[in-house]
Design an enzyme around this catalytic site. Structure first.
Site, PDB file in Angstrom:
ATOM      1  N   GLU A  25       3.609   3.157  -0.149  1.00 46.50           N
ATOM      2  CA  GLU A  25       4.091   4.203   0.770  1.00 46.50           C
ATOM      3  C   GLU A  25       5.306   4.935   0.207  1.00 46.50           C
ATOM      4  O   GLU A  25       6.411   4.845   0.736  1.00 46.50           O
ATOM      5  CB  GLU A  25       4.404   3.596   2.142  1.00 46.50           C
ATOM      6  CG  GLU A  25       3.174   2.968   2.766  1.00 46.50           C
ATOM      7  CD  GLU A  25       3.319   2.581   4.228  1.00 46.50           C
ATOM      8  OE1 GLU A  25       2.328   2.619   4.964  1.00 46.50           O
ATOM      9  OE2 GLU A  25       4.440   2.242   4.633  1.00 46.50           O
TER      10      GLU A  25
ATOM     11  N   GLU B 281      -4.691   0.870   3.797  1.00 45.81           N
ATOM     12  CA  GLU B 281      -4.259   0.087   4.964  1.00 45.81           C
ATOM     13  C   GLU B 281      -4.756   0.756   6.233  1.00 45.81           C
ATOM     14  O   GLU B 281      -4.706   1.971   6.347  1.00 45.81           O
ATOM     15  CB  GLU B 281      -2.732  -0.005   5.077  1.00 45.81           C
ATOM     16  CG  GLU B 281      -2.070  -0.891   4.062  1.00 45.81           C
ATOM     17  CD  GLU B 281      -0.542  -0.969   4.234  1.00 45.81           C
ATOM     18  OE1 GLU B 281      -0.050  -0.790   5.356  1.00 45.81           O
ATOM     19  OE2 GLU B 281       0.132  -1.190   3.223  1.00 45.81           O
TER      20      GLU B 281
HETATM   21  P1  P53 Z   1       4.299  -3.397  10.516  1.00 53.83           P
HETATM   22  C1  P53 Z   1       5.426   1.772   9.581  1.00 53.83           C
HETATM   23  C2  P53 Z   1       6.624   1.100   9.526  1.00 53.83           C
HETATM   24  C3  P53 Z   1       6.872   0.199   8.499  1.00 53.83           C
HETATM   25  C4  P53 Z   1       5.929   0.004   7.522  1.00 53.83           C
HETATM   26  O1  P53 Z   1       3.555  -2.270   9.660  1.00 53.83           O
HETATM   27  C5  P53 Z   1       4.732   0.681   7.568  1.00 53.83           C
HETATM   28  C6  P53 Z   1       4.457   1.529   8.618  1.00 53.83           C
HETATM   29  C7  P53 Z   1       3.140   2.190   8.791  1.00 53.83           C
HETATM   30  O2  P53 Z   1       2.917   3.294   8.034  1.00 53.83           O
HETATM   31  O3  P53 Z   1       3.873   0.555   6.568  1.00 53.83           O
HETATM   32  C8  P53 Z   1       2.870  -0.357   6.324  1.00 53.83           C
HETATM   33  O4  P53 Z   1       4.181  -4.664   9.750  1.00 53.83           O
HETATM   34  C9  P53 Z   1       3.264  -1.269   5.205  1.00 53.83           C
HETATM   35  C10 P53 Z   1       2.957  -2.706   5.461  1.00 53.83           C
HETATM   36  C11 P53 Z   1       3.143  -3.022   6.930  1.00 53.83           C
HETATM   37  C12 P53 Z   1       2.153  -2.196   7.743  1.00 53.83           C
HETATM   38  O5  P53 Z   1       2.391  -0.827   7.509  1.00 53.83           O
HETATM   39  O6  P53 Z   1       5.691  -2.919  10.649  1.00 53.83           O
HETATM   40  O7  P53 Z   1       2.750  -0.864   3.972  1.00 53.83           O
HETATM   41  O8  P53 Z   1       3.778  -3.490   4.631  1.00 53.83           O
HETATM   42  O9  P53 Z   1       3.061  -4.369   7.254  1.00 53.83           O
HETATM   43  C13 P53 Z   1       2.247  -2.450   9.218  1.00 53.83           C
HETATM   44  O10 P53 Z   1       3.565  -3.456  11.802  1.00 53.83           O
END
Ligand code: P53
Length: 483
Positions: free
Chosen positions: A192, A384
């Site tokens: 990201e 993802e």
């Molecule tokens: P979690 C939002 C906020 C933080 C990370 O997020 C994020 C996102 C969504 O775009 O990115 C991804 O665990 C990330 C993963 C993460 C997943 O979203 O905060 O690449 O590491 O676990 C889900 O619910």
């Protein structure tokens, strides 16, 4: 009988994870701490508003070094994949997964930042994991750095504009590519990249909601160095024609709140700067006009070095990946907001949201796949997608997660629609095949997996794995294509 979907036989169905959310063993095998393992667990008062409690400053991180008691730093323990990887990989295979996306922990390979040689024990661990995947006939996609900056970089106050940081990263990236190119075909240099530059910047600046735009602007120089560093990885990787390097962007698809042209143009501006800007630079190899205009208006000056432009131009990514969880709206006429990826977005009256305020929108996935294919015409991969929910095991030691089955099924259906539209999307890795510690909130309670892991937010529990209803549903989907 469910609905049968059409997918190409070679479509890569899989699961995605990240080292700092699964491995644990933060001080084993010579590993040192990373920033992720220093973000404390914070009990959320309001789950639909986590950004209020998510303000991690450099001071908070540095304080955590002395706090070795550990229980409040869930990412130090993960789900103990470090010790249980064989069992987990076997479960992935049995579910029918064809590809496993994982990341390598930088501080397992270079624990001190000035190491003359990589840490052998770290390399050995990943070699064992890749061997296991090979044995189970699982393709691997590796994120070289997924949100876990080394503590040594933070202590030295390094940011991406520092040569020392870029050089350390390049040494690390080249090392793992040299070491593992025979096992790993798909590589993503940064997770990201659009959130990445900004979150690493925030460690130094602290994140103040009111100043978020200012923080973002000051991050564009860091981001430029990330683009250039990634291009150098791509250039280097050409010596291994069997591997491919892709981008990874947190998708922020949004719609205009209504057909008021003022709102439509506002939404276009947001789609430009939150989404297309990153793809434009990484695929087309140059900064787009709308970004140059914005930088000019805001007084942002990108500090380019000689050769940066040509490096970007000559080294585009070979495929695009993105995470897709939600969509939002934008307008200048309303300010009703909900959670977004890194800034709040407008509510959409036609969509429901998860407990964390993320608006669920399967059709948006077809929409963005079409947008990206129309614009870039290079292969796409959904790296993802999934739903985080509060869950407990029932008396039969399972979770009846019909909502996850519905979420995944509806998103799969929209991918198949996009394929019918002519989009070249070659794979999908769900977030996640197995419960992991949350990236955003460092909690175990936000569960995404088809496999339940018996740990709570304080790492109490047996760590045993249990199959949820969605696991059986997915396995059946792999065999029958029916959702
Ligand atoms: P979690 C939002 C906020 C933080 C990370 O997020 C994020 C996102 C969504 O775009 O990115 C991804 O665990 C990330 C993963 C993460 C997943 O979203 O905060 O690449 O590491 O676990 C889900 O619910």
């Amino acid at each position: 009988m469910g609905k049968k979907l059409e997918f190409p036989k070679e479509f890569l169905w899989g699961g995605a994870t990240a080292a700092n959310q699964i491995e644990g063993a933060y001080d084993i095998g010579g590993k040192t701490l990373s920033a992720a393992e220093m973000t404390p667990y914070i009990e959320l008062m309001d789950r639909s508003n986590p950004s209020e409690t998510r303000k991690i400053t450099k001071e908070i991180l540095l304080e955590s070094i002395d706090n070795k008691e550990g229980k409040h730093y869930p990412k130090r323990y993960g789900i103990d994949f470090y010790h249980r990887y064989k069992e987990d990989i076997k479960l992935f295979k049995e579910a029918g997964l064809k590809i496993f996306r994982m990341s390598i922990s930088w501080t397992r390979i270079f624990p001190n930042g000035n190491d003359k040689t990589p840490n052998k024990k770290g390399l050995d661990f990943y070699k064992c994991v890749f061997e296991e995947c090979k044995k189970q006939n699982l393709e691997v996609m590796v994120t070289i750095n997924h949100f876990d900056l080394p503590l040594w970089a933070i202590e030295k106050n390094l940011s991406w504009t520092d040569k020392e940081m870029q050089e350390n990263y390049l040494l690390y990236a080249k090392t793992v590519i040299d070491e593992f190119n025979e096992y790993v075909k798909y590589w993503l240099p940064f997770n990201e990249i659009n959130l990445y530059a900004f979150t690493s910047k925030m460690l130094n600046d602290g994140l103040d909601e009111k100043n978020i735009m200012k923080t973002i602007i000051s991050s564009y120089n860091d981001l430029h160095k990330l683009f250039v560093t990634q291009a150098k990885v791509i250039e280097y990787s050409k010596k291994y024609p069997n591997i491919k390097i892709g981008s990874m962007v947190a998708d922020s698809t949004s719609y205009s709140l209504d057909c008021n042209p003022l709102n439509v143009i506002e939404n276009q501006k947001m789609e430009h700067m939150k989404k297309f800007f990153y793809h434009d630079v990484m695929v087309r190899g140059e900064y787009p006009g709308y970004a140059l205009r914005l930088f000019n208006e805001l007084g942002v000056k990108i500090d380019k070095e000689d050769g940066d432009d040509i490096l970007l131009k000559n080294n585009p990514v070979q495929f695009i990946t993105f995470s897709y969880y939600m969509s939002g709206t934008h307008s200048v006429t309303s300010d009703e907001k909900t959670e977004g990826n890194f800034m709040k977005v407008g509510k959409n009256p036609f969509l429901k949201a998860t407990e964390w305020g993320w608006q669920i929108d399967p059709i948006g996935l077809r929409y963005v796949l079409n947008q990206l294919w129309d614009r870039y015409q290079i292969p796409l991969f959904v790296s993802e997608n999934g739903i985080g929910v509060l869950e407990t095991l029932n008396e039969n030691n399972t979770v009846e997660d019909d909502y996850r089955i519905e979420y995944l099924g509806k998103h799969f259906e929209q991918i198949s629609e996009a394929i019918k539209d002519g989009v070249n999307v070659f794979g999908y890795t769900m977030w996640t095949p197995i419960d992991v510690v949350s990236a955003g909130t460092s909690e175990m309670s936000k569960r995404y997996g088809m496999i339940f892991v018996d740990y709570d937010d304080y790492h109490n529990g047996t760590g045993n794995r249990y199959l949820k209803k969605s696991y059986k549903w997915f396995k059946n989907f792999m065999e029958t294509s029916e959702i």
